[in-house]
Design a protein around this motif. Structure first.
Motif, PDB file in Angstrom:
ATOM      1  N   ASP A 173      17.105 -38.696  21.527  1.00  0.00           N
ATOM      2  CA  ASP A 173      18.834 -38.190  22.727  1.00  0.00           C
ATOM      3  C   ASP A 173      18.122 -37.143  23.210  1.00  0.00           C
ATOM      4  OD1 ASP A 173      19.542 -40.943  21.810  1.00  0.00           O
ATOM      5  OD2 ASP A 173      20.673 -39.809  20.584  1.00  0.00           O
ATOM      6  N   VAL A 174      18.022 -35.873  22.359  1.00  0.00           N
ATOM      7  CA  VAL A 174      17.524 -34.349  23.159  1.00  0.00           C
ATOM      8  C   VAL A 174      17.039 -34.286  24.271  1.00  0.00           C
ATOM      9  CG1 VAL A 174      16.939 -32.198  22.446  1.00  0.00           C
ATOM     10  CG2 VAL A 174      18.273 -33.636  20.777  1.00  0.00           C
ATOM     11  N   ILE A 175      15.658 -35.558  23.824  1.00  0.00           N
ATOM     12  CA  ILE A 175      14.716 -34.886  24.691  1.00  0.00           C
ATOM     13  C   ILE A 175      15.102 -36.067  26.356  1.00  0.00           C
ATOM     14  CG2 ILE A 175      12.127 -36.547  25.786  1.00  0.00           C
ATOM     15  CD1 ILE A 175      11.479 -35.978  22.589  1.00  0.00           C
ATOM     16  N   ARG A 176      15.771 -37.554  26.199  1.00  0.00           N
ATOM     17  CA  ARG A 176      16.914 -37.331  26.978  1.00  0.00           C
ATOM     18  C   ARG A 176      17.505 -36.946  28.270  1.00  0.00           C
ATOM     19  NH1 ARG A 176      16.678 -43.701  27.579  1.00  0.00           N
ATOM     20  NH2 ARG A 176      18.600 -43.013  28.460  1.00  0.00           N
ATOM     21  N   GLY A 183      16.807 -31.488  33.615  1.00  0.00           N
ATOM     22  CA  GLY A 183      16.198 -31.255  34.775  1.00  0.00           C
ATOM     23  C   GLY A 183      14.643 -30.983  34.649  1.00  0.00           C
ATOM     24  N   LEU A 184      14.937 -30.785  33.022  1.00  0.00           N
ATOM     25  CA  LEU A 184      13.737 -30.631  32.144  1.00  0.00           C
ATOM     26  C   LEU A 184      11.995 -31.363  32.518  1.00  0.00           C
ATOM     27  CD1 LEU A 184      12.170 -28.224  30.997  1.00  0.00           C
ATOM     28  CD2 LEU A 184      12.773 -29.112  28.688  1.00  0.00           C
ATOM     29  N   THR A 185      10.762 -31.070  32.853  1.00  0.00           N
ATOM     30  CA  THR A 185       9.870 -31.851  33.039  1.00  0.00           C
ATOM     31  C   THR A 185       9.110 -31.408  30.988  1.00  0.00           C
ATOM     32  OG1 THR A 185       9.376 -30.748  35.016  1.00  0.00           O
ATOM     33  CG2 THR A 185       7.927 -32.161  33.622  1.00  0.00           C
ATOM     34  N   ALA A 196       8.063 -43.871  22.870  1.00  0.00           N
ATOM     35  CA  ALA A 196       7.508 -43.683  24.212  1.00  0.00           C
ATOM     36  C   ALA A 196       8.211 -44.975  25.453  1.00  0.00           C
ATOM     37  CB  ALA A 196       6.161 -44.382  24.085  1.00  0.00           C
ATOM     38  N   ARG A 197       9.127 -45.540  25.533  1.00  0.00           N
ATOM     39  CA  ARG A 197       9.336 -46.958  26.277  1.00  0.00           C
ATOM     40  C   ARG A 197      10.865 -46.509  26.258  1.00  0.00           C
ATOM     41  NH1 ARG A 197       6.778 -51.029  27.844  1.00  0.00           N
ATOM     42  NH2 ARG A 197       5.418 -52.241  26.433  1.00  0.00           N
ATOM     43  N   ARG A 198      11.349 -45.213  25.667  1.00  0.00           N
ATOM     44  CA  ARG A 198      12.380 -45.151  25.598  1.00  0.00           C
ATOM     45  C   ARG A 198      13.236 -43.583  26.342  1.00  0.00           C
ATOM     46  NH1 ARG A 198      16.429 -42.646  20.836  1.00  0.00           N
ATOM     47  NH2 ARG A 198      17.835 -41.800  22.244  1.00  0.00           N
ATOM     48  N   VAL A 199      12.009 -43.388  25.526  1.00  0.00           N
ATOM     49  CA  VAL A 199      11.823 -41.890  26.464  1.00  0.00           C
ATOM     50  C   VAL A 199      11.395 -41.469  27.376  1.00  0.00           C
ATOM     51  CG1 VAL A 199      12.477 -40.847  23.864  1.00  0.00           C
ATOM     52  CG2 VAL A 199      10.159 -40.144  25.175  1.00  0.00           C
ATOM     53  N   GLY A 200       9.957 -42.015  28.102  1.00  0.00           N
ATOM     54  CA  GLY A 200       9.010 -42.079  29.108  1.00  0.00           C
ATOM     55  C   GLY A 200       9.597 -42.481  30.239  1.00  0.00           C
ATOM     56  N   ASP A 201       9.594 -41.279  31.477  1.00  0.00           N
ATOM     57  CA  ASP A 201       9.127 -42.461  32.436  1.00  0.00           C
ATOM     58  C   ASP A 201       7.869 -42.860  33.027  1.00  0.00           C
ATOM     59  OD1 ASP A 201      11.651 -41.223  33.586  1.00  0.00           O
ATOM     60  OD2 ASP A 201      11.104 -39.579  33.626  1.00  0.00           O
ATOM     61  N   ARG A 202       6.697 -42.047  32.612  1.00  0.00           N
ATOM     62  CA  ARG A 202       5.425 -42.108  32.870  1.00  0.00           C
ATOM     63  C   ARG A 202       4.207 -42.493  31.490  1.00  0.00           C
ATOM     64  NH1 ARG A 202       3.231 -42.349  38.242  1.00  0.00           N
ATOM     65  NH2 ARG A 202       1.492 -42.063  37.389  1.00  0.00           N
ATOM     66  N   PHE A 203       3.469 -43.318  31.934  1.00  0.00           N
ATOM     67  CA  PHE A 203       2.208 -43.001  30.886  1.00  0.00           C
ATOM     68  C   PHE A 203       1.355 -42.912  31.089  1.00  0.00           C
ATOM     69  CE2 PHE A 203       1.830 -47.701  31.958  1.00  0.00           C
ATOM     70  CZ  PHE A 203       0.310 -47.832  31.829  1.00  0.00           C
TER      71      PHE A 203
END
Length: 231
Positions: A173-176, A183-185, A196-203
């Motif tokens: 939740d915090v990472i998202r 807006g943090l990268t 990984a699927r939950r929080v990630g945009d790219r792999f």
């Protein structure tokens, strides 16, 4: 944001990273994946200046990090949470958090209040020694410490390793929130596919010291998973 070009690294005579090229775009949450021993943590250690390179460029917002010492990289705006957390066990929670304050460009003297909003447990335990916290609480402390420096890029190495499921959920939740709302990268190494699927945009998938696939997370298909991720 962060671009790695032609990166080669050795452990003694062992060639561990091979002509590695990869980009991690600004504003995204990128997940580095792969089986154990393929070079994921080695790549992060190279980015942070903790391992020497044979060749290559690591460009962060126009600056070649290779030309900087490890101590000079955090002030560029990179927060790093290493594998195993590596908090200071004999220091209090507050003392651990304050370690990052001198790196801030605004020279703030107080721990940012939003860190306690993200991790309320840290505010409750400010006077407790870091070594007395549970594994999940130590991970939250390590992330909070990295955020104190006001980074543009947050790097996390296996943030869910050895953490109880309810805290894994909270960390996700915090990472998202950090990525999508603030807006943090974010760049993280992660073994757990659902996380990984939950929080990630790219792999980015690594195998034997090379990047073998990188794309949007929705394009992480069963063939890639079977070939490079299943044990």
């Amino acid at each position: 944001m962060l671009a790695v070009t032609g990166l080669n690294q050795y452990y003694g005579e062992s060639h561990t990273l091979w002509d590695l090229d990869v980009e991690f775009p600004e504003g995204k949450c990128s997940v580095i994946m792969g089986r154990n021993g393929v070079g994921k943590t080695t790549l992060l250690n190279c980015v942070m200046g903790l391992l020497p390179l044979k060749s290559g460029v690591i460009n962060f917002n126009g600056t070649d990090l290779v030309k900087l010492s490890a101590e000079q990289r955090a002030p560029q705006g990179i927060g790093y949470v290493p594998q195993g957390r590596q908090i200071f066990p004999m220091l209090t929670v507050e003392e651990n958090l304050r370690i990052g304050l001198p790196v801030r460009k605004d020279k703030a003297k107080q721990i940012p209040g939003f860190i306690y909003e993200l991790f309320p447990v840290l505010k409750e335990m400010l006077g407790r020694r870091g070594g007395d916290l549970s594994g999940g609480q130590q991970q939250q402390l390590a992330i909070g410490r990295a955020l104190v420096i006001d980074p543009k890029l947050l790097i996390l190495d296996e943030p869910t390793e050895g953490i109880q499921p309810n805290v894994v959920q909270e960390i996700g939740d915090v990472i998202r929130k950090l990525n999508q709302e603030m807006g943090l990268t974010v760049l993280l190494v992660e073994q757990k596919l659902p996380f990984a699927r939950r929080v990630g945009d790219r792999f980015c998938i690594m195998d034997r010291g090379r990047v073998v696939a990188q794309d949007e997370i929705e394009n992480l298909n069963e063939n890639l998973i079977k070939t490079y991720l299943t044990v």
